[in-house]
Design a protein around this motif. Structure first.
Motif, PDB file in Angstrom:
ATOM      1  N   LEU A  27       0.853  -1.192   0.000  1.00  0.00           N
ATOM      2  CA  LEU A  27       0.000   0.000   0.000  1.00  0.00           C
ATOM      3  C   LEU A  27       0.887   1.241   0.000  1.00  0.00           C
ATOM      4  O   LEU A  27       2.082   1.147   0.318  1.00  0.00           O
ATOM      5  CB  LEU A  27      -0.929   0.023   1.221  1.00  0.00           C
ATOM      6  CG  LEU A  27      -0.353   0.398   2.589  1.00  0.00           C
ATOM      7  CD1 LEU A  27      -1.495   0.680   3.568  1.00  0.00           C
ATOM      8  CD2 LEU A  27       0.574  -0.638   3.124  1.00  0.00           C
ATOM      9  N   LEU A  31      -0.524   7.461   2.815  1.00  0.00           N
ATOM     10  CA  LEU A  31      -1.876   7.960   2.539  1.00  0.00           C
ATOM     11  C   LEU A  31      -2.905   7.522   3.573  1.00  0.00           C
ATOM     12  O   LEU A  31      -4.022   8.048   3.595  1.00  0.00           O
ATOM     13  CB  LEU A  31      -2.339   7.489   1.157  1.00  0.00           C
ATOM     14  CG  LEU A  31      -1.555   7.983  -0.038  1.00  0.00           C
ATOM     15  CD1 LEU A  31      -2.168   7.426  -1.321  1.00  0.00           C
ATOM     16  CD2 LEU A  31      -1.510   9.504  -0.081  1.00  0.00           C
ATOM     17  N   TYR A  32      -2.548   6.585   4.440  1.00  0.00           N
ATOM     18  CA  TYR A  32      -3.560   5.935   5.263  1.00  0.00           C
ATOM     19  C   TYR A  32      -3.327   6.106   6.754  1.00  0.00           C
ATOM     20  O   TYR A  32      -2.193   6.059   7.235  1.00  0.00           O
ATOM     21  CB  TYR A  32      -3.629   4.442   4.933  1.00  0.00           C
ATOM     22  CG  TYR A  32      -4.022   4.202   3.505  1.00  0.00           C
ATOM     23  CD1 TYR A  32      -3.066   3.856   2.553  1.00  0.00           C
ATOM     24  CD2 TYR A  32      -5.340   4.365   3.096  1.00  0.00           C
ATOM     25  CE1 TYR A  32      -3.421   3.673   1.235  1.00  0.00           C
ATOM     26  CE2 TYR A  32      -5.700   4.182   1.774  1.00  0.00           C
ATOM     27  CZ  TYR A  32      -4.732   3.839   0.849  1.00  0.00           C
ATOM     28  OH  TYR A  32      -5.088   3.673  -0.458  1.00  0.00           O
ATOM     29  N   THR A  52      -3.362   9.468  12.123  1.00  0.00           N
ATOM     30  CA  THR A  52      -3.842   9.782  10.784  1.00  0.00           C
ATOM     31  C   THR A  52      -2.678   9.842   9.806  1.00  0.00           C
ATOM     32  O   THR A  52      -1.505   9.815  10.194  1.00  0.00           O
ATOM     33  CB  THR A  52      -4.574  11.127  10.767  1.00  0.00           C
ATOM     34  OG1 THR A  52      -3.615  12.174  11.022  1.00  0.00           O
ATOM     35  CG2 THR A  52      -5.668  11.177  11.820  1.00  0.00           C
ATOM     36  N   SER A  53      -3.010   9.970   8.544  1.00  0.00           N
ATOM     37  CA  SER A  53      -1.963  10.099   7.527  1.00  0.00           C
ATOM     38  C   SER A  53      -1.137  11.355   7.764  1.00  0.00           C
ATOM     39  O   SER A  53       0.051  11.399   7.425  1.00  0.00           O
ATOM     40  CB  SER A  53      -2.579  10.117   6.130  1.00  0.00           C
ATOM     41  OG  SER A  53      -3.501  11.185   6.014  1.00  0.00           O
ATOM     42  N   THR A  97      -5.311  -1.077   9.247  1.00  0.00           N
ATOM     43  CA  THR A  97      -5.757   0.076   8.484  1.00  0.00           C
ATOM     44  C   THR A  97      -7.050  -0.274   7.766  1.00  0.00           C
ATOM     45  O   THR A  97      -7.398  -1.465   7.648  1.00  0.00           O
ATOM     46  CB  THR A  97      -4.688   0.549   7.480  1.00  0.00           C
ATOM     47  OG1 THR A  97      -5.009   1.874   7.033  1.00  0.00           O
ATOM     48  CG2 THR A  97      -4.602  -0.374   6.275  1.00  0.00           C
ATOM     49  N   HIS A  98      -7.771   0.738   7.336  1.00  0.00           N
ATOM     50  CA  HIS A  98      -8.996   0.572   6.558  1.00  0.00           C
ATOM     51  C   HIS A  98      -8.744   1.155   5.174  1.00  0.00           C
ATOM     52  O   HIS A  98      -8.323   2.308   5.063  1.00  0.00           O
ATOM     53  CB  HIS A  98     -10.160   1.331   7.182  1.00  0.00           C
ATOM     54  CG  HIS A  98     -10.365   1.060   8.634  1.00  0.00           C
ATOM     55  ND1 HIS A  98     -11.082  -0.014   9.095  1.00  0.00           N
ATOM     56  CD2 HIS A  98      -9.945   1.718   9.727  1.00  0.00           C
ATOM     57  CE1 HIS A  98     -11.097   0.021  10.414  1.00  0.00           C
ATOM     58  NE2 HIS A  98     -10.413   1.059  10.830  1.00  0.00           N
ATOM     59  N   ILE A  99      -9.004   0.358   4.165  1.00  0.00           N
ATOM     60  CA  ILE A  99      -8.875   0.846   2.793  1.00  0.00           C
ATOM     61  C   ILE A  99     -10.111   0.399   2.034  1.00  0.00           C
ATOM     62  O   ILE A  99     -10.375  -0.805   1.933  1.00  0.00           O
ATOM     63  CB  ILE A  99      -7.607   0.295   2.105  1.00  0.00           C
ATOM     64  CG1 ILE A  99      -6.350   0.699   2.888  1.00  0.00           C
ATOM     65  CG2 ILE A  99      -7.527   0.807   0.664  1.00  0.00           C
ATOM     66  CD1 ILE A  99      -5.077   0.087   2.342  1.00  0.00           C
TER      67      ILE A  99
END
Length: 115
Positions: A27, A31-32, A52-53, A97-99
């Motif tokens: 990933l 960004l995440y 946070t990112s 993480t959530h994507i």
């Protein structure tokens, strides 16, 4: 695919410290948002800390002042520094993480606080 590898767990005496690391791959890490969760035997998995990112951090109340989450985007790594550990901190710790509505988890690292 997204993968996380946690490390740094172990056996520590009450009052001791541990530093957990999670290395991410698959990933664009920067960004995440990332989180550390833990799951004790017989209990639900719970959030410990998140970042946070942009580097803003959030902690559950019981961990404020004891735990510090940080990230190094150059190394695709999120770290959890844990101080003043107590037996109730014993659990398997996971990074997350959530994507796109998907949750991604590492395999976890065991933290045991005992004298």
């Amino acid at each position: 695919q997204v993968q996380f590898v946690e490390s740094g767990g172990g056996l520590v005496q009450p009052g001791g410290s541990l530093r957990l690391s999670c290395v991410a791959s698959g990933l664009t890490f920067r960004l995440y948002a990332m989180g550390w969760y833990r799951q004790a035997p017989g209990r639900q998995r719970e959030l410990v800390a998140a970042i946070t990112s942009g580097g803003r951090t959030n902690y559950v109340d019981s961990e404020k002042g004891r735990f510090t989450i940080s990230r190094d985007n150059a190394k695709n790594t999120v770290t959890l520094q844990m101080n003043s550990l107590a037996p109730e901190d014993t659990a398997v710790y996971y990074c997350n993480t959530h994507i796109a509505r998907n949750n991604y988890w590492g395999q976890g690292t065991q933290v045991t606080v005992s004298s």
